[in-house]
Design an enzyme around this catalytic site. Structure first.
Site, short mmCIF file in Angstrom:
data_model
loop_
_atom_site.label_atom_id
_atom_site.label_comp_id
_atom_site.label_asym_id
_atom_site.label_seq_id
_atom_site.Cartn_x
_atom_site.Cartn_y
_atom_site.Cartn_z
N HIS A 99 1.32 21.33 7.36
CA HIS A 99 1.46 22.73 7.72
C HIS A 99 2.77 22.88 8.49
O HIS A 99 3.16 21.99 9.26
CB HIS A 99 0.28 23.14 8.61
CG HIS A 99 0.36 24.52 9.14
ND1 HIS A 99 0.87 24.80 10.41
CD2 HIS A 99 0.01 25.71 8.60
CE1 HIS A 99 0.82 26.10 10.63
NE2 HIS A 99 0.30 26.68 9.55
N GLU B 104 6.16 23.68 3.06
CA GLU B 104 5.84 25.06 3.42
C GLU B 104 7.05 25.71 4.08
O GLU B 104 7.60 25.20 5.06
CB GLU B 104 4.64 25.10 4.38
CG GLU B 104 4.29 26.54 4.77
CD GLU B 104 2.97 26.67 5.48
OE1 GLU B 104 2.40 27.78 5.47
OE2 GLU B 104 2.49 25.66 6.05
N GLU C 20 -6.99 26.76 1.08
CA GLU C 20 -6.65 26.24 2.40
C GLU C 20 -7.51 26.85 3.50
O GLU C 20 -7.74 28.06 3.53
CB GLU C 20 -5.17 26.53 2.68
CG GLU C 20 -4.66 25.99 4.00
CD GLU C 20 -3.16 26.08 4.11
OE1 GLU C 20 -2.66 26.27 5.25
OE2 GLU C 20 -2.46 25.98 3.08
N ASP D 251 0.16 19.55 11.34
CA ASP D 251 1.41 20.20 11.73
C ASP D 251 2.11 19.28 12.71
O ASP D 251 1.56 18.94 13.75
CB ASP D 251 1.13 21.57 12.36
CG ASP D 251 2.39 22.40 12.54
OD1 ASP D 251 3.34 21.90 13.16
OD2 ASP D 251 2.42 23.55 12.05
#
Length: 493
Positions: free
Chosen positions: A407, A440, A331, A380
């Site tokens: 994310h 995550e 990543e 995100d």
């Protein structure tokens, strides 16, 4: 009664039968007629659809006939039948002038009457760091949108809270008061156009992301639907998590590796089947850490995140160490400024490259993904443009055969958003036994995440339950929140 069925099922028929342009035109007509706001429709008719496709294939029927057969079945609760006379099509009897239409049940209204922001902060007892810097506090910026009936929608911004707070309170909030909170896409583009000339991305887009998340929460609460229902329905009710942790601390490197291995082992004991470590401290340390973790946890799924710490030769070197020790993805190996290097790196490695937390909007991701060097996109939802834009990014990535694993950093608001997003996502290229999505789950200390929610995302044994309540499905404890508030703003209509 005819009821049309979901887009991705039509897409599967298209794929299976190698359709002609005539059949594709028919598919397009059907897509235009799919009813919106039908929750969880995919799962309810999938079994029947698969049965139809099997029997129809055996009978050599065309996909068009299969579609017509399914349309003639009643898949949903009965609703009043409306004839298509000129007046019912929204025209006057002579079909020359539009007329006001009527409905048996008016859609709910939700007008934004108040916008509040909360800058929250928690001081950490022990700082922790990664390749770029160390944290000694946790900060977040929450957005609350209040409708005329008192219903609140909550959102979160990922990034500099003080700047976001000013952007929302002084720039975006005045434009949103008295607007229809259910018009999420229209309001997104209202904000986008208002700042397009001077802020196509960056902190203004991060501020928009928190507002957009709050709009989705408010819309779901108003309609009585979860965000994953609003996103098209769920494929799954549970999402496995990977534990994000193993950050650096100020101690000798040998002790730090021992501490990291102990932390990783504790996640295994809690039931997690996957975890993500930090790399980018220095090349020698990174290699020793990777080897030590694999020796200690031979069956654990592991990923590594450098937070754009490496140049291209260094990324190739560490990437090969990760490959040797069977890591699932690498990543942010490179700076987001050097998009072309991702393809150069991927050409040297077999491990998938994941990136995107620093990227925003479908336009930014189009540039990033078109290089061909990224296999996993990581927007995100609290930064990329919010859930509205994340869905467009997912569609863009899907068109390139790339899957999205968002994310997720911050509090339960962003975690709930990511959970709904993953639960409603189709995994390319599609197969009966699909690998599950991965959520995550940050495990670093964060009272803002762990202490301020009466109803959090439920996570046990490394598995997140997709919230079923309306909106995001999590509930803020506003009384507890006040002790963490650094600054609050409010703007009313």
């Amino acid at each position: 009664m005819k009821t049309f069925f979901p887009y991705h099922l039509i897409e599967e028929v298209h794929l299976y039968y190698n359709t002609t342009s005539y059949q594709r035109a028919a598919f397009s007509s059907i897509l235009m007629a799919i009813r919106p706001n039908t929750p969880d429709r995919d799962r309810r008719i999938r079994h029947a659809f698969e049965s139809e496709t099997h029997s129809s294939a055996a009978d050599s029927n065309s996909p068009i006939q299969m579609i017509e057969d399914m349309e003639n079945q009643d898949w949903s609760p009965a609703v009043p039948t409306v004839s298509m006379s000129p007046s019912n099509r929204g025209l006057s009897p002579d079909e020359s002038q539009p007329r006001e239409t009527t409905s048996t049940s008016a859609p709910p209204a939700s007008t934004i009457k108040c916008i509040r922001t909360y800058h929250l902060r928690d001081h950490l007892e022990v700082p922790f760091g990664f390749s770029q810097w160390y944290y000694d506090t946790r900060n977040t910026l929450w957005v609350e949108l209040v409708a005329e009936d008192g219903t609140s929608g909550w959102g979160e911004c990922y990034g500099p809270s003080e700047v976001y707070q000013t952007a929302i309170d002084r720039f975006y909030a005045p434009k949103l008061l008295n607007q229809n909170a259910l018009a999420t896409d229209a309001l997104w583009h209202l904000m986008w156009r208002s700042s397009l000339d001077f802020a196509r991305g960056g902190v203004m887009m991060g501020a928009m992301s928190g507002i957009d998340m709050a709009l989705w929460d408010l819309r779901g609460k108003t309609l009585g639907l979860s965000v994953s229902d609003l996103m098209g329905g769920r494929y799954v009710d549970e999402v496995p998590c990977y534990a994000t942790g193993m950050y650096f601390k100020e101690m000798p490197e040998a002790d730090l590796i021992k501490s990291i291995v102990e932390e990783a082992s504790s996640y295994q004991q809690l039931g997690f089947q996957a975890l993500k470590i930090k790399v980018g401290k220095n090349l020698a340390f990174d290699a020793r850490q990777i080897e030590s973790l694999r020796d200690a946890l031979p069956n654990m799924t592991m990923m590594a995140d450098s937070n754009h710490a490496f140049d291209l030769p260094e990324a190739i070197q560490i990437g090969r160490v990760l490959e040797e020790h069977d890591f699932k993805w690498f990543e942010e190996p490179l700076s987001p400024e050097f998009e072309g290097q991702f393809r150069q790196l991927q050409d040297k490695l077999d491990i998938p490259i994941a990136t995107g937390e620093c990227e925003q909007t479908r336009y930014g991701f189009q540039r990033l993904l078109s290089t061909g060097g990224v296999q996993i996109a990581q927007p995100d939802l609290a930064y990329c443009g919010g859930p509205s834009e994340a869905l467009k990014i997912r569609n863009l990535a899907s068109s390139m055969g790339i899957n999205v694993v968002p994310h997720c950093w911050g509090t339960m608001l962003n975690l709930a958003s990511a959970t709904h997003f993953l639960a409603s996502g189709y995994r390319e290229p599609g197969r009966k036994e699909n690998a599950p999505p991965l959520l995550e789950y940050d495990r670093t200390p964060n009272a803002l995440r762990d202490e301020l929610f009466d109803v959090p995302v439920s996570i046990e044994n490394g598995i997140a339950r997709v919230p079923t309540g309306p909106g995001l499905g999590v509930k803020v404890n506003e009384d507890k929140m006040q002790s963490f508030v650094v600054q609050q703003t409010e703007l009313k209509a």
